[in-house]
Scaffold this motif. Structure first.
Motif, PDB file in Angstrom:
ATOM      1  N   GLU A   1       0.780  -1.413   0.028  1.00  0.00           N
ATOM      2  CA  GLU A   1       0.085  -0.168  -0.096  1.00  0.00           C
ATOM      3  C   GLU A   1       0.767   1.214  -0.116  1.00  0.00           C
ATOM      4  O   GLU A   1       0.284   2.310  -0.377  1.00  0.00           O
ATOM      5  CB  GLU A   1      -1.003   0.093   1.297  1.00  0.00           C
ATOM      6  CG  GLU A   1      -1.931  -1.111   1.071  1.00  0.00           C
ATOM      7  CD  GLU A   1      -2.978  -1.024   2.176  1.00  0.00           C
ATOM      8  OE1 GLU A   1      -2.999  -0.147   3.211  1.00  0.00           O
ATOM      9  OE2 GLU A   1      -3.668  -1.983   2.468  1.00  0.00           O
TER      10      GLU A   1
ATOM     11  N   THR B   1       1.333   3.224  -3.253  1.00  0.00           N
ATOM     12  CA  THR B   1       0.158   4.060  -3.915  1.00  0.00           C
ATOM     13  C   THR B   1       0.299   5.349  -3.029  1.00  0.00           C
ATOM     14  O   THR B   1       0.392   5.533  -2.195  1.00  0.00           O
ATOM     15  CB  THR B   1      -1.082   3.373  -3.509  1.00  0.00           C
ATOM     16  OG1 THR B   1      -1.124   2.109  -3.993  1.00  0.00           O
ATOM     17  CG2 THR B   1      -2.337   4.177  -3.907  1.00  0.00           C
ATOM     18  N   ILE B   2      -0.040   6.404  -3.916  1.00  0.00           N
ATOM     19  CA  ILE B   2       0.088   7.753  -3.496  1.00  0.00           C
ATOM     20  C   ILE B   2      -1.666   8.354  -3.963  1.00  0.00           C
ATOM     21  O   ILE B   2      -1.801   8.179  -4.878  1.00  0.00           O
ATOM     22  CB  ILE B   2       0.912   8.649  -4.179  1.00  0.00           C
ATOM     23  CG1 ILE B   2       2.413   8.167  -3.894  1.00  0.00           C
ATOM     24  CG2 ILE B   2       0.924  10.213  -3.790  1.00  0.00           C
ATOM     25  CD1 ILE B   2       3.463   8.619  -4.607  1.00  0.00           C
ATOM     26  N   THR B   3      -2.110   9.132  -3.086  1.00  0.00           N
ATOM     27  CA  THR B   3      -3.396   9.821  -3.466  1.00  0.00           C
ATOM     28  C   THR B   3      -3.190  11.075  -3.092  1.00  0.00           C
ATOM     29  O   THR B   3      -2.497  11.660  -1.953  1.00  0.00           O
ATOM     30  CB  THR B   3      -4.345   8.953  -2.409  1.00  0.00           C
ATOM     31  OG1 THR B   3      -4.341   7.659  -2.375  1.00  0.00           O
ATOM     32  CG2 THR B   3      -6.086   9.727  -2.371  1.00  0.00           C
ATOM     33  N   SER B   4      -3.913  12.142  -3.836  1.00  0.00           N
ATOM     34  CA  SER B   4      -3.827  13.360  -3.519  1.00  0.00           C
ATOM     35  C   SER B   4      -4.546  13.791  -2.280  1.00  0.00           C
ATOM     36  O   SER B   4      -5.290  13.037  -1.803  1.00  0.00           O
ATOM     37  CB  SER B   4      -4.388  14.184  -5.019  1.00  0.00           C
ATOM     38  OG  SER B   4      -5.670  13.918  -4.980  1.00  0.00           O
ATOM     39  N   LYS B   5      -4.035  14.951  -1.823  1.00  0.00           N
ATOM     40  CA  LYS B   5      -4.845  15.617  -0.705  1.00  0.00           C
ATOM     41  C   LYS B   5      -6.284  15.711  -0.637  1.00  0.00           C
ATOM     42  O   LYS B   5      -6.963  15.293   0.236  1.00  0.00           O
ATOM     43  CB  LYS B   5      -4.221  16.790  -0.291  1.00  0.00           C
ATOM     44  CG  LYS B   5      -2.773  16.849   0.257  1.00  0.00           C
ATOM     45  CD  LYS B   5      -2.133  17.951   0.915  1.00  0.00           C
ATOM     46  CE  LYS B   5      -0.706  17.788   1.235  1.00  0.00           C
ATOM     47  NZ  LYS B   5      -0.159  19.078   1.703  1.00  0.00           N
TER      48      LYS B   5
ATOM     49  N   GLY C   1      -8.279  13.607  -2.548  1.00  0.00           N
ATOM     50  CA  GLY C   1      -8.505  12.469  -2.852  1.00  0.00           C
ATOM     51  C   GLY C   1      -9.121  12.000  -4.173  1.00  0.00           C
ATOM     52  O   GLY C   1      -9.654  11.078  -4.533  1.00  0.00           O
ATOM     53  N   LYS C   2      -8.717  13.308  -4.955  1.00  0.00           N
ATOM     54  CA  LYS C   2      -9.309  13.131  -6.435  1.00  0.00           C
ATOM     55  C   LYS C   2      -8.395  11.845  -7.113  1.00  0.00           C
ATOM     56  O   LYS C   2      -8.940  11.829  -8.240  1.00  0.00           O
ATOM     57  CB  LYS C   2      -9.386  14.297  -7.066  1.00  0.00           C
ATOM     58  CG  LYS C   2     -10.694  14.954  -6.728  1.00  0.00           C
ATOM     59  CD  LYS C   2     -10.708  16.575  -7.170  1.00  0.00           C
ATOM     60  CE  LYS C   2     -11.922  17.324  -6.573  1.00  0.00           C
ATOM     61  NZ  LYS C   2     -12.047  18.652  -7.559  1.00  0.00           N
ATOM     62  N   TYR C   3      -7.192  12.094  -7.099  1.00  0.00           N
ATOM     63  CA  TYR C   3      -6.145  11.470  -7.912  1.00  0.00           C
ATOM     64  C   TYR C   3      -5.567  10.256  -7.182  1.00  0.00           C
ATOM     65  O   TYR C   3      -5.147  10.550  -6.046  1.00  0.00           O
ATOM     66  CB  TYR C   3      -5.314  12.457  -8.293  1.00  0.00           C
ATOM     67  CG  TYR C   3      -5.928  13.605  -9.105  1.00  0.00           C
ATOM     68  CD1 TYR C   3      -6.367  13.270 -10.582  1.00  0.00           C
ATOM     69  CD2 TYR C   3      -6.139  14.823  -8.511  1.00  0.00           C
ATOM     70  CE1 TYR C   3      -7.096  14.374 -11.193  1.00  0.00           C
ATOM     71  CE2 TYR C   3      -6.754  15.789  -9.119  1.00  0.00           C
ATOM     72  CZ  TYR C   3      -7.144  15.579 -10.550  1.00  0.00           C
ATOM     73  OH  TYR C   3      -7.925  16.763 -11.214  1.00  0.00           O
ATOM     74  N   LYS C   4      -5.203   9.314  -7.751  1.00  0.00           N
ATOM     75  CA  LYS C   4      -4.629   8.139  -6.975  1.00  0.00           C
ATOM     76  C   LYS C   4      -3.515   7.584  -8.200  1.00  0.00           C
ATOM     77  O   LYS C   4      -3.732   7.296  -9.301  1.00  0.00           O
ATOM     78  CB  LYS C   4      -5.508   6.952  -6.662  1.00  0.00           C
ATOM     79  CG  LYS C   4      -4.914   6.017  -5.941  1.00  0.00           C
ATOM     80  CD  LYS C   4      -6.049   5.179  -5.349  1.00  0.00           C
ATOM     81  CE  LYS C   4      -5.432   3.871  -4.592  1.00  0.00           C
ATOM     82  NZ  LYS C   4      -6.556   2.942  -3.955  1.00  0.00           N
TER      83      LYS C   4
ATOM     84  N   GLN D   1      -0.170   4.427  -8.557  1.00  0.00           N
ATOM     85  CA  GLN D   1       0.312   3.281  -7.994  1.00  0.00           C
ATOM     86  C   GLN D   1       1.611   3.035  -8.887  1.00  0.00           C
ATOM     87  O   GLN D   1       1.397   2.876 -10.075  1.00  0.00           O
ATOM     88  CB  GLN D   1      -0.572   2.239  -8.092  1.00  0.00           C
ATOM     89  CG  GLN D   1       0.102   1.053  -7.142  1.00  0.00           C
ATOM     90  CD  GLN D   1      -0.980  -0.020  -7.059  1.00  0.00           C
ATOM     91  OE1 GLN D   1      -2.086  -0.293  -7.115  1.00  0.00           O
ATOM     92  NE2 GLN D   1      -0.318  -1.431  -6.477  1.00  0.00           N
TER      93      GLN D   1
END
Length: 86
Positions: free
Chosen positions: A47, A50-54, A56-59, A61
């Motif tokens: 996990e 995986t990076i998610t934008s602050k 939450g719109k973009y993710k 991996q």
């Protein structure tokens, strides 16, 4: 029977998405007592790839984290650097 380190590295890539445990184990364990009976591989958390934008719109991996043994001219992953440079 001798161990083929390249085969182990490839298997590790398929299993964990990285070969850092085979190529660079010293980076993750400087004091084995901190493992508390676990293997280094058990501490790996995919996990973290995986990076998610602050907002939450973009993710995104990471497909693979590949270490190359720069002191081994036969390391099969050298081809990745050659491909990147061209």
């Amino acid at each position: 029977m001798p161990v083929d380190k390249y085969a182990v590295s490839n298997a590790e890539l398929a299993w964990h998405g990285t070969n850092i445990f085979t190529i660079m184990p010293e980076v993750f364990v400087s004091d084995e007592s901190k493992l508390k009976g676990r293997t280094v591989e058990e501490l790996w958390n995919e996990e973290m790839m995986t990076i998610t934008s602050k907002d939450g719109k973009y993710k995104a991996q990471l497909e693979a984290l590949i270490a190359i043994d720069m002191e081994d001219p036969n390391d099969p992953n050298w081809k990745l650097l050659r491909r990147w440079r061209s």
